[in-house]
Scaffold this motif. Structure first.
Motif, mmCIF file in Angstrom:
data_model
loop_
_atom_site.group_PDB
_atom_site.id
_atom_site.type_symbol
_atom_site.label_atom_id
_atom_site.label_comp_id
_atom_site.label_asym_id
_atom_site.label_seq_id
_atom_site.Cartn_x
_atom_site.Cartn_y
_atom_site.Cartn_z
ATOM 1 N N TRP A 1 59.390 29.092 43.381
ATOM 2 C CA TRP A 1 59.613 30.206 42.470
ATOM 3 C C TRP A 1 58.294 30.846 42.093
ATOM 4 O O TRP A 1 57.263 30.179 42.036
ATOM 5 C CB TRP A 1 60.316 29.707 41.212
ATOM 6 N N PHE B 1 61.993 23.562 35.937
ATOM 7 C CA PHE B 1 61.281 23.257 37.181
ATOM 8 C C PHE B 1 60.658 21.868 37.084
ATOM 9 O O PHE B 1 60.343 21.400 35.999
ATOM 10 C CB PHE B 1 60.186 24.304 37.428
ATOM 11 N N SER C 1 61.241 21.211 42.668
ATOM 12 C CA SER C 1 61.162 22.662 42.467
ATOM 13 C C SER C 1 59.817 23.010 41.839
ATOM 14 O O SER C 1 59.288 22.259 41.012
ATOM 15 C CB SER C 1 62.306 23.143 41.570
ATOM 16 N N ASN D 1 61.439 34.503 40.144
ATOM 17 C CA ASN D 1 62.336 34.698 41.284
ATOM 18 C C ASN D 1 62.079 33.614 42.316
ATOM 19 O O ASN D 1 60.936 33.221 42.538
ATOM 20 C CB ASN D 1 62.103 36.059 41.953
ATOM 21 N N GLU D 2 63.149 33.192 42.979
ATOM 22 C CA GLU D 2 63.020 32.192 44.036
ATOM 23 C C GLU D 2 62.586 32.893 45.323
ATOM 24 O O GLU D 2 63.266 33.794 45.804
ATOM 25 C CB GLU D 2 64.344 31.452 44.239
#
Length: 168
Positions: free
Chosen positions: A25, A47, A101, A18-19
């Motif tokens: 994340w 990612f 990310s 989940n972000e």
């Protein structure tokens, strides 16, 4: 030490990750799939950076993803382990600042990953309480159910590290 295996009332997460805030994340290696069965959360190239707090063969990430591995228990941490958590949080913070990310993962994505993600959020200006609340709201109410990790966060990881090193 609190783990899912020792607490069968703790449900598996409903998603692999989940972000928590944009680009950051939190997840695990296993989740409850749509069929109601446990499924593997395999990371490929979703990612830019993956931080694994335990390493299981076959769960990725792909060869182009920057991967940091720092195995720690879901229980009391010594000064060296806490220093590693702090290094991972710093690396996550720097990656986010660079527009990359980041996935931080442990087995189910509740405690160990929560410790690193929460410390990253603290580095980014949130209080420990705000970080804990945000993680529980975005990942799961079960996130950070390890009371010791919550105590580490409330005391501050640098303080917890010094106290652990004095006790050694």
């Amino acid at each position: 030490m609190r783990t899912r295996g020792e607490q069968p009332d703790v449900p598996a997460p409903e998603s692999p990750w989940n972000e928590i805030e944009p680009g950051l994340w939190m997840g695990g290696h296993e989740f409850l799939g749509r069929s109601g069965q446990l499924e593997s959360a395999v990371v490929r190239d979703q990612f830019d950076v993956v931080q694994s707090l335990l390493r299981l063969s076959g769960y990725g990430p792909g060869p182009r993803t920057e991967h940091h591995v720092w195995p720690i228990p879901d229980g009391p941490l010594d000064g060296t382990q806490l220093a590693g958590v702090m290094r991972l949080a710093r690396a996550a913070h720097e990656a986010l600042d660079a527009g990359r990310s980041v996935l931080v993962r442990c087995y189910h994505g509740y405690n160990r990953s929560g410790l690193v993600v929460a410390h990253t959020l603290v580095r980014r200006g949130r209080s420990a309480e705000e970080a804990i609340e945000l993680i529980r709201a975005r990942r799961s109410p079960w996130a950070l159910h390890n009371d010791l990790f919550v105590e580490y966060l409330r005391a501050g990881l640098a303080t917890a590290r010094l106290l652990e090193e004095l006790a050694e």
